[in-house]
Design a protein around this motif. Structure first.
Motif, PDB file in Angstrom:
ATOM      1  N   ILE A   7      24.295 -25.822 -46.562  1.00 45.58           N
ATOM      2  CA  ILE A   7      25.509 -25.398 -45.854  1.00 45.58           C
ATOM      3  C   ILE A   7      25.271 -25.506 -44.351  1.00 45.58           C
ATOM      4  O   ILE A   7      24.365 -24.866 -43.808  1.00 45.58           O
ATOM      5  CB  ILE A   7      25.852 -23.939 -46.239  1.00 45.58           C
ATOM      6  N   ASP A   9      26.880 -27.674 -40.387  1.00 45.87           N
ATOM      7  CA  ASP A   9      27.858 -28.552 -39.748  1.00 45.87           C
ATOM      8  C   ASP A   9      27.263 -29.081 -38.445  1.00 45.87           C
ATOM      9  O   ASP A   9      27.114 -28.290 -37.510  1.00 45.87           O
ATOM     10  CB  ASP A   9      29.149 -27.778 -39.460  1.00 45.87           C
ATOM     11  N   VAL A  38      30.382 -27.178 -43.754  1.00 47.16           N
ATOM     12  CA  VAL A  38      31.133 -25.922 -43.689  1.00 47.16           C
ATOM     13  C   VAL A  38      31.322 -25.529 -42.223  1.00 47.16           C
ATOM     14  O   VAL A  38      30.357 -25.404 -41.476  1.00 47.16           O
ATOM     15  CB  VAL A  38      30.353 -24.815 -44.450  1.00 47.16           C
ATOM     16  N   ALA A  40      32.505 -22.872 -39.146  1.00 50.23           N
ATOM     17  CA  ALA A  40      32.225 -21.443 -38.983  1.00 50.23           C
ATOM     18  C   ALA A  40      33.265 -20.574 -39.694  1.00 50.23           C
ATOM     19  O   ALA A  40      32.918 -19.591 -40.360  1.00 50.23           O
ATOM     20  CB  ALA A  40      32.170 -21.104 -37.498  1.00 50.23           C
ATOM     21  N   GLU A  42      34.806 -21.100 -42.292  1.00 51.61           N
ATOM     22  CA  GLU A  42      34.758 -21.221 -43.767  1.00 51.61           C
ATOM     23  C   GLU A  42      33.471 -20.629 -44.349  1.00 51.61           C
ATOM     24  O   GLU A  42      33.266 -20.635 -45.561  1.00 51.61           O
ATOM     25  CB  GLU A  42      34.791 -22.705 -44.166  1.00 51.61           C
ATOM     26  N   LEU A  43      32.586 -20.122 -43.463  1.00 50.75           N
ATOM     27  CA  LEU A  43      31.249 -19.729 -43.920  1.00 50.75           C
ATOM     28  C   LEU A  43      31.291 -18.603 -44.961  1.00 50.75           C
ATOM     29  O   LEU A  43      30.623 -18.695 -46.005  1.00 50.75           O
ATOM     30  CB  LEU A  43      30.390 -19.316 -42.712  1.00 50.75           C
ATOM     31  N   LEU A  47      29.771 -18.975 -48.777  1.00 53.60           N
ATOM     32  CA  LEU A  47      28.692 -18.139 -49.321  1.00 53.60           C
ATOM     33  C   LEU A  47      29.211 -17.331 -50.508  1.00 53.60           C
ATOM     34  O   LEU A  47      28.514 -17.168 -51.515  1.00 53.60           O
ATOM     35  CB  LEU A  47      28.134 -17.205 -48.236  1.00 53.60           C
ATOM     36  N   VAL A  60      20.717 -22.845 -45.415  1.00 58.11           N
ATOM     37  CA  VAL A  60      21.726 -22.684 -44.368  1.00 58.11           C
ATOM     38  C   VAL A  60      21.145 -23.313 -43.117  1.00 58.11           C
ATOM     39  O   VAL A  60      19.989 -23.064 -42.763  1.00 58.11           O
ATOM     40  CB  VAL A  60      22.019 -21.191 -44.115  1.00 58.11           C
ATOM     41  N   HIS A  64      24.796 -22.046 -38.531  1.00 58.23           N
ATOM     42  CA  HIS A  64      25.188 -20.821 -39.239  1.00 58.23           C
ATOM     43  C   HIS A  64      24.057 -19.836 -39.534  1.00 58.23           C
ATOM     44  O   HIS A  64      24.271 -18.830 -40.211  1.00 58.23           O
ATOM     45  CB  HIS A  64      25.819 -21.192 -40.584  1.00 58.23           C
ATOM     46  N   ALA A  68      25.065 -16.180 -41.034  1.00 59.55           N
ATOM     47  CA  ALA A  68      24.926 -16.037 -42.488  1.00 59.55           C
ATOM     48  C   ALA A  68      24.126 -14.792 -42.866  1.00 59.55           C
ATOM     49  O   ALA A  68      24.327 -14.214 -43.937  1.00 59.55           O
ATOM     50  CB  ALA A  68      24.262 -17.286 -43.069  1.00 59.55           C
TER      51      ALA A  68
END
Ligand code: NAP
Length: 267
Positions: A7, A9, A38, A40, A42-43, A47, A60, A64, A68
């Motif tokens: 996960i 970007d 992903v 920010a 949509e984080l 998860l 991750v 993030h 996270a």
């Protein structure tokens, strides 16, 4: 088949799928490592969906790792100390998080036999935090320079190993570089051919965290210089990945199969 997600970007350039899928194949495990780009916003949803799908866990990555940490259920002492996570293991509906970056960084320094007294870390994000913890643990005197000075100051305030802390400094001049043994590039400068200390004389050891299929300008310059030891981002990538693999599967990682899946030999 269970999946492991990456996960972040951006994630399209990542070398992690090749390494982990080679490891699963070598051990005959029916799992698959997949990238999920992903944003920010949509984080939390990304998860959250790990809890309900056939997913062993996740890595991750940028940007993030710090956000996270606040979205999982259990956080290891190491990840809490670093203030960022890079690995999630699903336990039923719960998400347990850890950070294997410091371990990977430490193993990479060890493989290159780097022993520094003074280090300068460029960047103050999740990766920089992991490196700072590991360096302080090794008794190194650590300075941190970041584009946004306040973030370096926050890192210096929030990380303590025994009684040792890093200090926030301005972006390094030649004098600063001459006074240090080791520079760690923990920024993305190098992803697009930049050199974060362009035109400057190099200290005797360089670690560039950027894990690319091709060498960054900083790595190339350090390799061409005399008496400079260089650690490439692929080395840390390999070792942090091996530790994450062990957390998801509970079995020793096939390190050589993972190393062979990298696009070039590690210098
Ligand atoms: P992050 O949390 O997003 O932090 C990025 C850091 O780089 C921040 O300090 C940021 O400064 C700085 N930065 C970003 N763009 C910059 C620019 N144009 N000029 C100067 N500074 C800039 O990311 P991260 O997770 O720490 O990752 C940092 C790098 O380490 C990435 O390249 C990542 O690929 C690499 N990494 C490698 C490994 C490995 O195993 N080899 C593991 C982890 C990370 P601001 O605070 O001013 O935004």
């Amino acid at each position: 088949m269970s999946a492991v997600w990456l996960i972040g970007d951006p994630v399209a350039h990542s070398l992690s799928p090749a390494m982990h899928n080679a490891a699963f194949a070598t051990l005959g495990l029916p799992h698959r490592y997949e990238v999920r780009e992903v944003k920010a916003a949509e984080l939390a949803d990304a998860l959250g969906s790990i809890r309900h799908e056939d997913v062993l866990g996740a890595n991750v990555t940028i940007p993030h790792k710090e956000a996270a940490l606040r979205l999982v259920d259990d956080v290891s002492d190491e990840a809490r100390r670093i203030g960022a996570i890079n690995t999630i293991v699903r336990r039923g509906r719960r998400l347990a998080a850890d950070n294997t970056d410091g371990y990977g960084f430490g193993r990479a320094l060890e493989e290159a036999s780097i022993k520094a007294r003074r280090a300068l870390v460029l960047g103050a994000g999740g990766a920089a935090r992991a490196c700072v913890v590991e360096l302080l643990r090794a008794g190194v005197d650590v300075s941190v320079a970041n584009r946004t000075r306040a973030r370096a100051e926050s890192l210096a305030r929030s990380i303590r190993v025994d009684h040792a802390r890093a200090r926030a400094v301005t972006w390094p001049t030649q004098d600063d570089l001459d006074a240090t043994d080791l520079v760690v590039n923990a920024t993305p400068l190098g992803m697009h051919n930049e050199d974060p200390i362009k035109g400057r004389r190099l200290p005797r050891a360089i670690v560039d965290l950027i894990p690319l299929a091709t060498e960054t300008p900083l790595v190339k310059r350090a390799k061409a210089a005399e008496n400079v030891t260089v650690v490439d981002g692929l080395s840390m990538l390999l070792h942090q990945a091996a530790r994450s693999f062990e957390l998801w599967t509970g079995v020793p990682a096939p390190l050589e199969a993972m190393r062979s899946a990298l696009p070039r030999p590690i210098p």
